[in-house]
Scaffold this active site. Structure first.
Site, PDB file in Angstrom:
ATOM      1  CG  ASP A 186      -1.729  -1.273   1.354  1.00 26.03           C
ATOM      2  OD1 ASP A 186      -2.350  -1.684   0.367  1.00 26.03           O
ATOM      3  OD2 ASP A 186      -1.702  -1.871   2.443  1.00 26.03           O
ATOM      4  CD  GLU A 223      -9.001  -3.092  -0.624  1.00 21.14           C
ATOM      5  OE1 GLU A 223      -9.694  -3.160   0.401  1.00 21.14           O
ATOM      6  OE2 GLU A 223      -8.115  -3.937  -0.898  1.00 21.14           O
TER       7      GLU A 223
END
Length: 630
Positions: free
Chosen positions: A66, A252
């Site tokens: 991420d 997401e």
């Protein structure tokens, strides 16, 4: 990032995925040129042959999931999900290639957080995820995800530092965004994956309602922030939810970019735990939407032809030279950690984004379809495929753009559930023509219907537009897309068909020496038995093969492979091979689904007399039926 269940083969064989393809006469269907293609140009043209880019390599080859990038002057700061005892990892670079690890950027979490562990994300994952750092008056604001002490939900907190190096100090005693049913909020599943966007001096926070944690929709919101980034100043606006089949239960990791007057919302989708994870995008002409989601993705595992697994968790930045870069993570081949990658991000003249190191995809249904039909299929790329390619003139012609002349590699995405008269799965073949000239025949292995696979095929293209035609030759295959590979593929000299005019000698796998595996009765197998349960590092089958003279031989290895990764993504498996105790290259078993026997052809050198050939489990799982020696 979300958890997932892992499906794993231990001698158990689920039913094969099957579909019936009816033979039918079709009529020609003419469709427009691929919407994603634009005429080649030095900036945005697909990479042609002779100038193929190298396969993407991680710039941080460690667990750095991420990633978020902040450029401060000439220095790039990368922040990532917790790992190795650090709540927020931090590394710096001056060229986006060479990185130096720094201390934990967030050594202390907010007072609202509670303990948590999350094994699917890595052994040291304590649920501190997906940071975003941006410049604010007087310093830098960090937004991070952690576990709320009042509920088993993830929420978003804020921290501040006067330096991008940190350490960042939590601001306030409460989370900034926390729709988890506590503190008077409605339970939307909590909130994760913060990301900031600034336009005309106004600051906004994007975040994801983590509904897929608890049977609720996954939704991405945009919410206004104060100038100092510490306070939400208005209600959230819903941008998108998980509405398309390829998204599964998840959207997401939002990233918002404005390009040429259009807003691009990049997001990750599906299960983060494996090859099904991918990056999609949606577009709008207004900051708050409505956003229209593209039915084709920006990045997938197969658009990197497997060199990056599960690309997602992306961020987009403007580099010091003014170019646009996309930063993302992908699993290593053992699914142990998620490394960080950097690539250029480009737009076609029609405004379609593409990642410079990913392949360029041309949908088969957008080509010229003759004596076949376009069929809607939510499992296919673009949710459509070309089927009923059943007759000698059944064909698909796709226009492909190359920016240089010379050799190129095409990735042909197909499925094939053809059966011979005895009911055995067989390969299909298609004739290939490039710009109207014959370019050989491609073999499309049996995969079972509904199980998409990609085969690499080498051609020569000229600069500019080319036509590639696939015409049905033997048996039947459905076509989904043709990818133009932007990075080279390792040459594969493995035969795709048995040698002509040669009669093989068959050796049943169950007749060999079996270690840490077992013989299983199976009426569909040659001889009525197979070797299954080849699940462990020492699981092996050794066959003794007789040869009348020394020299080159071809092994026809009859196998079944229905392996799935943690996200349910069909994957190839491999075995280590030794011949008379000498290590040979691994053999790759494409995914065929269980109960669907297929054959790969593997060249070896044998000596006169007895030879021992050992197959030892390497990656994922395959069952062995027999080996034909030509």
């Amino acid at each position: 990032m979300r958890s997932s269940s892992q499906r794993h083969h231990l001698g158990w064989i689920p039913a094969a995925i099957m579909a019936v393809v009816a033979l039918a006469l079709g009529t020609p269907v003419v469709a427009a040129s691929p919407a994603t293609a634009s005429p080649p140009s030095p900036q945005h043209g697909p990479s042609g042959s002779g100038h193929a880019r190298s396969a993407p390599r991680p710039v941080i080859d460690a667990n750095f999931a991420d990633p978020d990038i902040l450029r401060v002057g000439r220095v790039y700061h990368a922040y990532a999900t917790n790992s190795g005892g650090k709540n927020i990892q931090h590394e710096t670079s001056t060229d986006l290639v060479h990185w130096t690890a720094r201390p934990d950027a967030l050594p202390t979490l907010g007072a609202w957080t509670g303990p948590c562990s999350f094994t699917p994300g890595g052994a040291t994952d304590h649920c501190v995820w997906a940071p975003d750092v941006s410049a604010v008056p007087g310093g830098y604001a960090m937004y991070y995800t952690a576990r709320d002490a009042l509920a088993p939900r993830q929420c978003i907190g804020m921290a501040f530092s006067t330096s991008p190096d940190g350490p960042f100090t939590p601001v306030g005693t409460e989370p900034l965004v926390c729709p988890d049913g506590q503190r008077g909020t409605t339970d939307l599943g909590g909130a994760i994956d913060p990301s900031t966007y600034v336009e005309n001096g106004h600051r906004y926070l994007l975040w994801k309602a983590d509904g897929n944690c608890c049977a609720l929709p996954a939704t991405i919101y945009l919410q206004p922030l104060s100038a100092d980034g510490r306070t939400l100043t208005g209600p959230p606006t819903k941008l998108i939810s998980n509405d398309l089949p390829f998204e599964g239960h998840v959207v997401e990791a939002p990233t918002l970019v404005k390009h040429a007057g259009t807003y691009y919302l990049f997001f990750s989708a599906n299960d983060f735990g494996g090859g099904n994870y991918r990056t999609g995008y949606a577009t709008a002409t207004s900051l708050t939407g409505p956003f229209t989601q593209s039915h084709t993705e920006l990045m997938t595992t197969d658009l990197f032809h497997g060199t990056v697994i599960g690309p997602g968790g992306q961020d987009v930045i403007t580099a010091a030279d003014g170019s646009t870069k996309i930063v993302f993570h992908g699993w290593d081949p053992t699914y142990s950690y998620r490394a960080m990658y950097v690539s250029g991000l480009s737009w076609s003249r029609s405004g379609v984004p593409s990642v410079d190191s990913a392949d360029v995809r041309y949908q088969a249904e957008d080509g010229v379809v003759t004596d076949a039909r376009v069929v809607q299929d939510v499992t296919a790329s673009g949710e459509a495929k070309v089927g009923y390619l059943d007759n000698p003139d059944s064909s698909v012609t796709v226009r492909i753009a190359a920016d240089h002349s010379g050799p190129a590699t095409l990735g042909i995405r197909y499925d094939n559930g053809s059966r011979d008269a005895s009911g055995n799965g067989v390969a299909a073949t298609d004739k290939v023509a490039v710009n109207g000239r014959a370019a050989g025949t491609v073999t499309l292995r049996n995969t079972a219907w509904g199980n998409w696979s990609t085969t690499a095929y080498d051609v020569r293209l000229h600069r500019g537009w080319n036509t590639v035609t696939l015409t049905k030759a033997t048996y039947y295959a459905e076509l989904d897309a043709i990818d133009l590979y932007r990075s080279p593929v390792a040459p594969d000299r493995t035969p795709t068909a048995p040698p002509r005019g040669r009669t093989p000698t068959r050796y049943e796998a169950e007749g060999g020496v079996i270690v840490d595996a077992r013989v299983i009765a199976d009426p569909s197998a040659s001889g009525g038995e197979k070797v299954g349960g080849l699940d462990n590092a020492d699981s092996s089958v050794t066959l003794t093969v007789q040869r009348a003279r020394a020299g080159r031989a071809i092994l026809g290895i009859r196998f079944g492979n229905g392996s799935l990764d943690r996200s349910g993504y069909p994957v190839s498996s491999s075995d280590l091979i030794t011949v008379d105790g000498r290590r040979a290259p691994d053999v790759i078993f494409p995914n065929t689904t269980w109960d669907n026997w297929s054959t790969v052809y593997y060249p070896v050198r044998l000596h006169r007399g007895s030879n021992t050939i050992t197959f030892t489990k390497s990656t994922f799982y395959a069952e062995l039926d027999a080996v034909d020696v030509y």
